[in-house]
Scaffold this active site. Structure first.
Site, PDB file in Angstrom:
ATOM      1  N   THR A 392       0.822  -1.199   0.000  1.00 35.17           N
ATOM      2  CA  THR A 392       0.000   0.000   0.000  1.00 35.17           C
ATOM      3  C   THR A 392       0.862   1.258   0.000  1.00 35.17           C
ATOM      4  O   THR A 392       2.034   1.231   0.357  1.00 35.17           O
ATOM      5  CB  THR A 392      -0.956   0.016   1.202  1.00 35.17           C
ATOM      6  OG1 THR A 392      -1.608  -1.223   1.273  1.00 35.17           O
ATOM      7  CG2 THR A 392      -1.970   1.116   1.129  1.00 35.17           C
ATOM      8  N   GLU A 412      -3.021  -4.486  -2.103  1.00 36.22           N
ATOM      9  CA  GLU A 412      -3.008  -5.369  -0.922  1.00 36.22           C
ATOM     10  C   GLU A 412      -1.589  -5.785  -0.569  1.00 36.22           C
ATOM     11  O   GLU A 412      -0.877  -4.999  -0.016  1.00 36.22           O
ATOM     12  CB  GLU A 412      -3.937  -6.571  -1.098  1.00 36.22           C
ATOM     13  CG  GLU A 412      -4.584  -7.111   0.187  1.00 36.22           C
ATOM     14  CD  GLU A 412      -3.678  -7.412   1.371  1.00 36.22           C
ATOM     15  OE1 GLU A 412      -3.581  -6.536   2.266  1.00 36.22           O
ATOM     16  OE2 GLU A 412      -3.121  -8.519   1.454  1.00 36.22           O
ATOM     17  N   SER A 459      -8.411  -1.590   6.342  1.00 42.84           N
ATOM     18  CA  SER A 459      -7.943  -0.811   7.488  1.00 42.84           C
ATOM     19  C   SER A 459      -7.440   0.557   7.053  1.00 42.84           C
ATOM     20  O   SER A 459      -6.918   1.312   7.882  1.00 42.84           O
ATOM     21  CB  SER A 459      -6.795  -1.553   8.169  1.00 42.84           C
ATOM     22  OG  SER A 459      -7.241  -2.802   8.620  1.00 42.84           O
ATOM     23  N   GLY A 479       0.188  -0.254   5.632  1.00 42.82           N
ATOM     24  CA  GLY A 479       0.579  -1.145   6.727  1.00 42.82           C
ATOM     25  C   GLY A 479      -0.488  -2.117   7.179  1.00 42.82           C
ATOM     26  O   GLY A 479      -0.483  -2.538   8.336  1.00 42.82           O
ATOM     27  N   GLY A 480      -1.428  -2.496   6.273  1.00 41.90           N
ATOM     28  CA  GLY A 480      -2.459  -3.453   6.665  1.00 41.90           C
ATOM     29  C   GLY A 480      -3.198  -2.930   7.888  1.00 41.90           C
ATOM     30  O   GLY A 480      -3.454  -1.722   8.000  1.00 41.90           O
TER      31      GLY A 480
END
Ligand code: GLU
Length: 578
Positions: A392, A412, A459, A479-480
């Site tokens: 990302t 992703e 997120s 960062g997920g």
């Protein structure tokens, strides 16, 4: 006419922090930041510039973003004083079922890499539709004006840096499974050398085609046909250099799925925090609700008056509580009243009463019940493992009129699903692995299982903070699921702990997502506060780096402070027009 890219790059001092006037851009990449500043210098607005940055990142950061992916765009319009959002999240094909990531042969969830490196994981991409929508709604020039200079970067090439080479190397086995991916990113069977020039003529031609013929070529035309063919019959290499331990599964995306893609325009989430108004992204992202709920919980404590370790203790506990609620309640189909209930002060008060100043809560904590009756500390079963991710990218742009864009976009994982669309020069996303593969909420409904036409929970947390109706700060990060805590920690650092914005970004990070152990950077763990937190019962799992934020702060008299990372991900690039 192609706009010259090189002079802009040359004019821009590239560094992680810049302060000045007339507009500002922060991103992970100097060429992308330069492209945005060039648009601002030529009279474009923040949206025009953000699209130029995003289109360039699709070339220079192809493993983190691009037209094969999706994202969330938050926009403050200076004329109306309103914050609007675009949801350009990838969407599951209509053929997707709740058990899509369960192996029919074993009844067990697929291994993550098996699910990821497949046609199955690719959602219908939303980035191009987002760019087109933003240009039409708020831009002053068509999307083609952003695509053409980026096409030139793809054609002329850009220097391979250490991060780029490392990202290829980390993905070499997956990339070598697919003929077009190996050809583009593993020339001669190896990652491109640091310092060499990376060219992507196929992507240049794709951008030029889109500039000429519009985004329908993608959603209803020849590029779409190629995407569907790639998903349904992944272009596997005849004799890959390295074996892949899994079957490469096809996906069920069709041209009808592409045709049906829609950018949504949800109202932003909004909470007030110590006199600031914090706007974020609504579902299918959990960014706005989880950052917002955490801040509401934290507002119950006077963090400035507490020792720093106590303030950070509350930061960790608040995010654990908010993650429990996110995991239980937040997904694509969360009704808006439920999302709003999660963001009430009453609910936050009930959650905050669970925090023990003397001792870390046992994790995972249970979700609360946002039912409007908040006399007691409610408990209910549940808990879930956090999704990890470090792909990302994020960008922040402000213009001289006071418009602001905060945009997080992704494919992703770093490298997406590993499959370059043949002849088109871009990777597809694996966003559908952001669904939970199997139910995580015990006997309760899991809001984030796969479904036909559904968008996986995100997120991503592009955030714009206003003060008295005027922009104060815009921030976001990759960062997920650590995105949420990175944005939250930067806000707490800046608003409560007395740090300047560059300090707030640079400070060591810790991420508590309702798991037994806190994921934290080594410098956080080693700090006096980290040691004090260990004394309260927090345990840490080290992670070299968390996030790669960008931000802009709006200082008095029109001065702008643009910030990117000083160190993480090879450092970022911020600039101002003057
Ligand atoms: N796919 C993730 C999300 O939407 C982002 C991935 C990442 O930042 O690494 O939450």
């Amino acid at each position: 006419m192609l706009a010259p890219a090189a002079p802009a790059a040359a004019e821009t001092r590239s560094g992680p922090t810049a302060s000045g006037y007339g507009g500002a851009v922060a991103s992970v990449d100097p060429m992308a930041t330069a492209a945005g500043l060039e648009v601002l210098r030529r009279g474009g607005n923040a949206v025009d510039a953000a699209l130029a940055v995003a289109a360039t990142l699709g070339v220079t950061e192809p493993f983190s973003s691009g037209i094969g992916g999706g994202g969330f765009f938050v926009y403050y319009d200076a004329r109306t004083g309103r914050v609007s959002t675009l949801d350009g999240r990838e969407t599951a094909p209509r053929a997707m079922t709740e058990t899509a990531f369960v192996d029919p042969a074993t009844g067990q969830p697929l291994a993550f890499q098996e699910a990821r490196v497949s046609g199955l994981s690719a959602g219908v991409p939303g980035s191009l539709a987002t760019w087109d929508t933003a240009a039409r709604l708020w831009g002053t020039r068509p999307l083609s004006a952003a695509l053409r200079p980026a096409a030139q970067v793809a054609r002329d090439g850009f220097p391979v840096d250490a991060t780029f080479a490392q990202q290829v190397s980390d993905n070499a086995t997956a990339f070598s499974q697919f003929e077009p991916t190996a050809r583009l990113f593993l020339p001669g069977g190896a990652p491109p050398a640091v310092g060499s020039t990376m060219r992507n003529p196929d992507l240049a031609a794709t951008y030029e085609l889109l500039a000429r013929r519009g985004v329908d070529t993608f959603y209803r035309g020849e590029i779409g046909r190629d995407i569907v063919a790639t998903v349904q019959r992944p272009p596997v290499a005849a004799g890959p250099a390295q074996p892949w331990p899994y079957a490469i599964r096809p996906g069920g995306m069709t041209q009808d799925d592409l045709r049906a893609y829609e950018v949504r325009r949800p109202a932003p989430t909004r909470i007030s925090y110590r006199g600031y108004d914090v706007y974020g992204m609504a579902t299918p992202s959990s960014g706005g609700s989880t950052v917002g709920e955490s801040l509401n919980i934290l507002e119950r404590s006077d963090l400035r008056a507490l020792p720093k370790s106590q303030a950070l203790h509350r930061y960790l506990e608040a995010s654990a509580l908010a993650f429990a609620d996110r995991n239980r309640y937040v997904g694509d189909y969360t009704p808006r009243p439920l999302l709003d209930a999660l963001l009430t002060d009453g609910f936050a008060g009930e959650r905050a009463c669970l925090i023990d100043p003397a001792k870390a809560l046992a994790k995972p904590v249970q979700p609360g019940v946002p039912d409007g009756r908040y006399q007691r500390c409610a408990t209910a079963p549940g808990g879930a493992a956090p999704d990890q991710g470090q792909s990302t990218t994020n960008l922040t742009v402000a213009d001289k009129w006071g418009n602001v864009v905060e945009y997080t976009l992704t494919i992703e994982q770093i490298g997406g699903n590993g499959i370059v669309v043949p002849g088109r020069g871009f990777l597809l996303n694996n966003e559908l692995t952001d669904f939970n593969f199997t139910p995580t909420q015990g006997t309760e409904r899991d809001p984030n299982l796969p479904g036909p036409g559904k968008r996986p929970r995100s997120s991503m947390a592009p955030t714009i903070v206003l003060q008295h109706g005027r922009p104060f700060l815009a921030v976001g990060s990759p960062g997920g699921s650590t995105i949420i805590t990175t944005v939250l920690q930067i806000l707490v650092n800046r608003l409560d702990l007395g740090m300047t914005l560059p300090e707030a970004l640079a400070a060591p990070r810790a991420s508590q997502r309702n798991t037994a152990s806190v994921t934290a950077e080594p410098a956080f763990i080693a700090s006096p506060e980290g040691q004090a937190l260990a004394g309260l019962g927090h345990t840490f799992t080290p992670m070299a780096e968390i996030g790669a934020a960008t931000a802009v702060e709006f200082l008095p008299h029109g001065r702008l402070l643009a910030c990117a990372e000083p160190v993480r991900r090879g450092s970022g690039s911020a600039g101002t027009v003057r």
